[in-house]
Motif scaffolding. Structure first.
Motif, mmCIF file in Angstrom:
data_model
loop_
_atom_site.group_PDB
_atom_site.id
_atom_site.type_symbol
_atom_site.label_atom_id
_atom_site.label_comp_id
_atom_site.label_asym_id
_atom_site.label_seq_id
_atom_site.Cartn_x
_atom_site.Cartn_y
_atom_site.Cartn_z
ATOM 1 N N ALA A 42 1.017 4.001 -2.941
ATOM 2 C CA ALA A 42 0.760 5.413 -2.649
ATOM 3 C C ALA A 42 1.918 6.280 -3.147
ATOM 4 O O ALA A 42 1.699 7.363 -3.714
ATOM 5 C CB ALA A 42 0.535 5.618 -1.157
ATOM 6 N N GLN A 43 3.154 5.831 -2.959
ATOM 7 C CA GLN A 43 4.317 6.580 -3.436
ATOM 8 C C GLN A 43 4.320 6.677 -4.963
ATOM 9 O O GLN A 43 4.613 7.728 -5.529
ATOM 10 C CB GLN A 43 5.615 5.927 -2.950
ATOM 11 C CG GLN A 43 5.877 6.114 -1.483
ATOM 12 C CD GLN A 43 7.092 5.326 -0.999
ATOM 13 O OE1 GLN A 43 7.691 4.566 -1.749
ATOM 14 N NE2 GLN A 43 7.441 5.508 0.277
ATOM 15 N N LEU A 44 3.985 5.575 -5.620
ATOM 16 C CA LEU A 44 3.931 5.577 -7.087
ATOM 17 C C LEU A 44 2.860 6.540 -7.585
ATOM 18 O O LEU A 44 3.074 7.275 -8.560
ATOM 19 C CB LEU A 44 3.673 4.170 -7.624
ATOM 20 C CG LEU A 44 4.816 3.182 -7.532
ATOM 21 C CD1 LEU A 44 4.377 1.787 -7.963
ATOM 22 C CD2 LEU A 44 5.993 3.649 -8.396
ATOM 23 N N GLN A 45 1.721 6.538 -6.913
ATOM 24 C CA GLN A 45 0.645 7.445 -7.315
ATOM 25 C C GLN A 45 1.049 8.901 -7.128
ATOM 26 O O GLN A 45 0.769 9.735 -7.979
ATOM 27 C CB GLN A 45 -0.625 7.157 -6.510
ATOM 28 C CG GLN A 45 -1.421 5.987 -7.032
ATOM 29 C CD GLN A 45 -2.747 5.821 -6.299
ATOM 30 O OE1 GLN A 45 -2.818 6.042 -5.095
ATOM 31 N NE2 GLN A 45 -3.775 5.420 -7.028
ATOM 32 N N SER A 46 1.697 9.201 -6.012
ATOM 33 C CA SER A 46 2.112 10.590 -5.774
ATOM 34 C C SER A 46 3.189 11.006 -6.774
ATOM 35 O O SER A 46 3.205 12.150 -7.233
ATOM 36 C CB SER A 46 2.582 10.794 -4.341
ATOM 37 O OG SER A 46 3.787 10.124 -4.107
ATOM 38 N N ARG A 47 4.086 10.118 -7.143
ATOM 39 C CA ARG A 47 5.109 10.427 -8.154
ATOM 40 C C ARG A 47 4.463 10.673 -9.511
ATOM 41 O O ARG A 47 4.848 11.589 -10.230
ATOM 42 C CB ARG A 47 6.126 9.286 -8.270
ATOM 43 C CG ARG A 47 7.104 9.258 -7.140
ATOM 44 C CD ARG A 47 8.113 8.157 -7.333
ATOM 45 N NE ARG A 47 8.887 7.971 -6.126
ATOM 46 C CZ ARG A 47 9.600 6.898 -5.871
ATOM 47 N NH1 ARG A 47 9.634 5.893 -6.737
ATOM 48 N NH2 ARG A 47 10.276 6.800 -4.751
ATOM 49 N N GLN A 48 3.491 9.817 -9.849
ATOM 50 C CA GLN A 48 2.799 9.989 -11.134
ATOM 51 C C GLN A 48 2.025 11.290 -11.141
ATOM 52 O O GLN A 48 2.006 12.005 -12.137
ATOM 53 C CB GLN A 48 1.860 8.805 -11.409
ATOM 54 C CG GLN A 48 2.577 7.556 -11.820
ATOM 55 C CD GLN A 48 1.634 6.387 -12.063
ATOM 56 O OE1 GLN A 48 0.486 6.398 -11.648
ATOM 57 N NE2 GLN A 48 2.142 5.372 -12.742
ATOM 58 N N SER A 73 0.833 -1.210 0.000
ATOM 59 C CA SER A 73 0.000 0.000 0.000
ATOM 60 C C SER A 73 0.863 1.254 0.000
ATOM 61 O O SER A 73 0.570 2.227 -0.703
ATOM 62 C CB SER A 73 -0.931 0.010 1.209
ATOM 63 O OG SER A 73 -1.876 -1.013 1.123
ATOM 64 N N GLN A 74 1.936 1.239 0.804
ATOM 65 C CA GLN A 74 2.842 2.389 0.853
ATOM 66 C C GLN A 74 3.533 2.601 -0.497
ATOM 67 O O GLN A 74 3.638 3.728 -0.984
ATOM 68 C CB GLN A 74 3.891 2.192 1.946
ATOM 69 C CG GLN A 74 3.344 2.271 3.349
ATOM 70 C CD GLN A 74 4.358 1.848 4.405
ATOM 71 O OE1 GLN A 74 5.473 1.445 4.088
ATOM 72 N NE2 GLN A 74 3.956 1.937 5.669
ATOM 73 N N VAL A 75 3.977 1.521 -1.109
ATOM 74 C CA VAL A 75 4.641 1.606 -2.415
ATOM 75 C C VAL A 75 3.663 2.142 -3.453
ATOM 76 O O VAL A 75 3.999 3.024 -4.252
ATOM 77 C CB VAL A 75 5.208 0.227 -2.839
ATOM 78 C CG1 VAL A 75 5.640 0.237 -4.296
ATOM 79 C CG2 VAL A 75 6.358 -0.180 -1.935
#
Length: 161
Positions: free
Chosen positions: A144-150, A140-142
């Motif tokens: 969320a990080q990918l979504q924020s980067r995108q 879930s953390q990974v």
């Protein structure tokens, strides 16, 4: 339970985490199925023990279930002296003629064995669920990080135009 990625000192790929989560999910399902089977067996053994202990001595009329669902019963007569002629399943389709006391003792030992199995399955299930939850948190953390980067890179692209 396996070590968590940071405890091993090496990086774990996202694919490995996803594969491990799927493996744990399948294993948890198998453990739950086995646990349900043994819990049913435990409840049935307890019922048999209670019935054997509480059945009055001497001739008495009872109703016998024709199936496990209780769909139909037939009357039966338990004859005097039944407490010296109890047939107990020893396992692997072997049966023994025993007294009521011997039958109760054998069934109590089987009940204890099933209880030990249930306890172990419950411990194993808890451990698997804990590891699965831990991996799910990481995923879930990974994600969320990918979504924020995108979202950040999409915002930069539209801002630079």
């Amino acid at each position: 339970m396996s070590k968590k990625p940071d405890e091993e000192g090496r990086a774990v790929t996202l694919e490995e985490l996803v594969a491990r989560a799927e493996e744990l999910k399948e294993y948890a399902g198998a453990l739950q199925s086995a646990l349900n089977t043994y819990l049913t067996q435990y409840a049935e053994l307890q019922l048999v023990l209670d019935t054997l202990r509480n059945l009055p001595q001497g001739e008495t009329q009872i109703y016998v279930l024709l199936n496990r669902l209780g769909s139909a019963m037939v009357p039966a007569v338990v004859k005097d002296g039944w407490d010296r002629n109890v047939i107990v399943n020893l396992g692997l389709n072997y049966y023994a003629k025993a007294s009521r006391e011997q039958g109760v003792s054998l069934l109590e030992k089987r009940l204890q064995a099933v209880k030990r199995i249930v306890d172990k399955l419950q411990r194993d299930y808890k451990s698997v669920v804990e590891e699965y939850s831990y991996i799910q948190q990481i995923l879930s953390q990974v994600f969320a990080q990918l979504q924020s980067r995108q979202a950040g890179s999409t915002g930069e692209e539209s801002g630079s135009r």
